[in-house]
Design an enzyme around this catalytic site. Structure first.
Site, PDB file in Angstrom:
ATOM      1  N   LYS A 111       0.871  -1.186   0.000  1.00 32.08           N
ATOM      2  CA  LYS A 111       0.000   0.000   0.000  1.00 32.08           C
ATOM      3  C   LYS A 111       0.901   1.227   0.000  1.00 32.08           C
ATOM      4  O   LYS A 111       2.035   1.165   0.468  1.00 32.08           O
ATOM      5  CB  LYS A 111      -0.871   0.006   1.267  1.00 32.08           C
ATOM      6  N   ASP A 115      -6.938   4.311  -4.666  1.00 31.52           N
ATOM      7  CA  ASP A 115      -7.616   4.125  -3.369  1.00 31.52           C
ATOM      8  C   ASP A 115      -8.292   5.475  -3.079  1.00 31.52           C
ATOM      9  O   ASP A 115      -8.574   6.224  -4.020  1.00 31.52           O
ATOM     10  CB  ASP A 115      -6.600   3.727  -2.278  1.00 31.52           C
TER      11      ASP A 115
END
Ligand code: NDP
Length: 448
Positions: free
Chosen positions: A128, A168
């Protein structure tokens, strides 16, 4: 706290080493709880320090991002990439642009991503990244300059077989396009190093819809298996109206459900006859915050300026699709009181630990994000396959594959839950199913 002495000692040590990282510790605690039985019964896990290794990112890159705004002012933000676990494939996970981004949030997201990606059955490790940059209120030029400067550092650490980021919160087609453009320019290569790309340069059909659609496919499986039922006539409330929330709403409606409330950071709108999703979609495409403007088109709807109050609306199904820890214990209590039958996480860790436990004890069907929202990364994996083949697939082909993957994830979580605990406990089932694949890969590859 856990039955395993090893897990208790390790969690205490983890807390001490990461005491300023509450989100990361929350994700580790939930995982350890689900893993307790397995760890107690498999001495190899302790012998090979599997848990110590699996909770520690392989690498964290932290860097300065300098960019100039439209007024000529020089700004400095922090950029990160957390490369969590690559045992089963290249690191894979989104990039988040939001002022709240920090190491704790990205570590929790990368950690969860590792098991989510394993559940898809695709060869994808977990990662991430992101920045504390706030895209809200910025011009397209400012966004472009920021994205280019972010990639000016990130490009050294990623690659189609190393690490493949996606979008995201705060990162959609526009941001991915700007980042992909500068990567291609620097590297002089057109490899699928990012997913969620535009359709004109290697993106996959269904990618933008995938997380929300996948969530609804997962919920359909739950309704079918546990209740011999479906979406038809169900009232649904959805928090967030971004990429995940909006597409979950559209699919809910397509499957016969009625979306009666949706939220954004400024509040929620409620209409017991069902929201007009064409209006919601049109407004969210113009600006992210739509709730107040919705009343101008549908004055009979109710607006409330506190998005958390939305959990007090009576409904059959609740889909938290906004952000972490947005569904607290009080919200869970309201849902139970009002007869909700199912909660499924479209966002990552939107339900606090106490709220999750409350829902489970109240016998509400509960789907954890690492299983229920895996549709996005699954189609990202399919985008990588299409890029590697230099051949795009049709909408129907990708959508059908997504539906199969989501159904398969449900079956895996359900079957592990049935084997190790109550067949309704998908939190334990999903964690075990994801863990087993990563664990086996780590064992096979030796101590590294
Ligand atoms: P977006 O930025 O597209 O949308 C986020 C939405 O949540 C916006 O509508 C935002 O409102 C709203 N929001 C933020 N905080 C709150 C709050 N406290 N209460 C109500 N609404 C709020 O992000 P995504 O849709 O991409 O991501 C949402 C969640 O899903 C995140 O947890 C993400 O990690 C997860 N996820 C995303 C995937 C993807 O493919 N995009 C894949 C898997 C998980 P506003 O616009 O007003 O700020």
């Amino acid at each position: 706290m856990f039955n395993s002495k090893y897990l208790n000692e390790l969690f205490e040590a983890t807390k001490q080493r990461n005491n300023s990282q509450p989100e990361y510790l929350q994700a580790v605690e939930e995982f350890f709880e689900a893993m307790d039985f397995i760890v107690c019964n498999d001495p190899k896990i302790e012998k090979y320090a599997i848990m110590e290794r699996i909770i520690e990112p392989e690498r964290i890159v932290k860097f300065r991002v300098t960019w100039v705004d439209d007024k000529g002012v020089v700004n400095v933000n922090r950029g990160y990439r957390v490369q969590f676990n690559s045992a089963i494939g290249p690191f894979k996970g989104g990039i988040r642009f939001h002022p709240s981004v920090n190491e704790s949030i990205l570590k929790f997201l990368g950690f969860e991503q590792t098991f989510k990606n394993a559940l898809t059955g695709l060869p994808l490790g977990g990662g991430k990244g992101g920045s504390d940059f706030d895209p809200k209120g910025k011009s397209d030029d400012e966004i472009m300059r920021f994205c280019q400067n972010f990639m000016l550092e990130l490009y050294r650490h990623i690659g189609p077989d190393t690490d493949v980021p996606a979008g995201d919160i705060g990162v959609g087609f526009r941001e991915i396009g700007f980042m992909y453009g500068i990567f291609r320019k620097i590297k002089n290569e057109n490899t699928g190093v990012l997913t969620g790309k535009g359709l004109t340069y290697g993106g996959s059909l269904v990618r933008k819809e995938a997380t929300g659609y996948g969530l609804c496919y997962f919920v359909s499986e739950m309704l079918k298996v546990y209740r011999n039922d479906n979406f038809e006539g169900k009232t649904v409330i959805i928090s967030g109206s971004g990429k995940v929330g909006m597409h979950a709403a559209l699919k809910t409606q397509e499957l016969g459900g009625k979306v009666i409330a949706m939220s954004d950071v400024n509040g929620y709108v409620h209409d017991e006859n069902g929201l007009d999703l064409n209006i919601v979609k049109m407004l969210t495409e113009l600006a992210p915050e739509f709730t107040q403007q919705y009343l101008e088109f549908r004055p009979s709807a109710i607006y409330n300026s506190n998005p958390t109050n939305m959990w007090g609306i009576p409904c059959d199904i609740a889909l938290p699709c906004a952000t972490q820890n947005e569904l607290p214990l009080e919200g869970a209590q309201k849902l139970v009181e009002n007869g909700c039958i199912l909660v499924a996480e479209g966002a990552n860790m939107p339900t606090t630990i106490d709220a999750t436990k409350y829902l489970q004890h109240a016998d509400i069907l509960f789907a954890p994000g690492k299983a229920a929202n895996a549709g996005g990364v699954a189609v990202s994996g399919l985008e990588m396959s299409q890029n590697a083949q230099h051949y795009p697939w049709s909408y129907a082909e990708v959508d059908q594959k997504l539906e199969i993957i989501m159904s398969d994830i449900f079956r895996k979580a359900y079957s592990e839950a049935r084997k190790y605990t109550d067949h309704r406990n998908l939190v334990v089932g999903a964690n075990i199913a994801g863990f087993m694949r990563v664990y086996q890969a780590m064992l096979d590859q030796g101590i590294i």
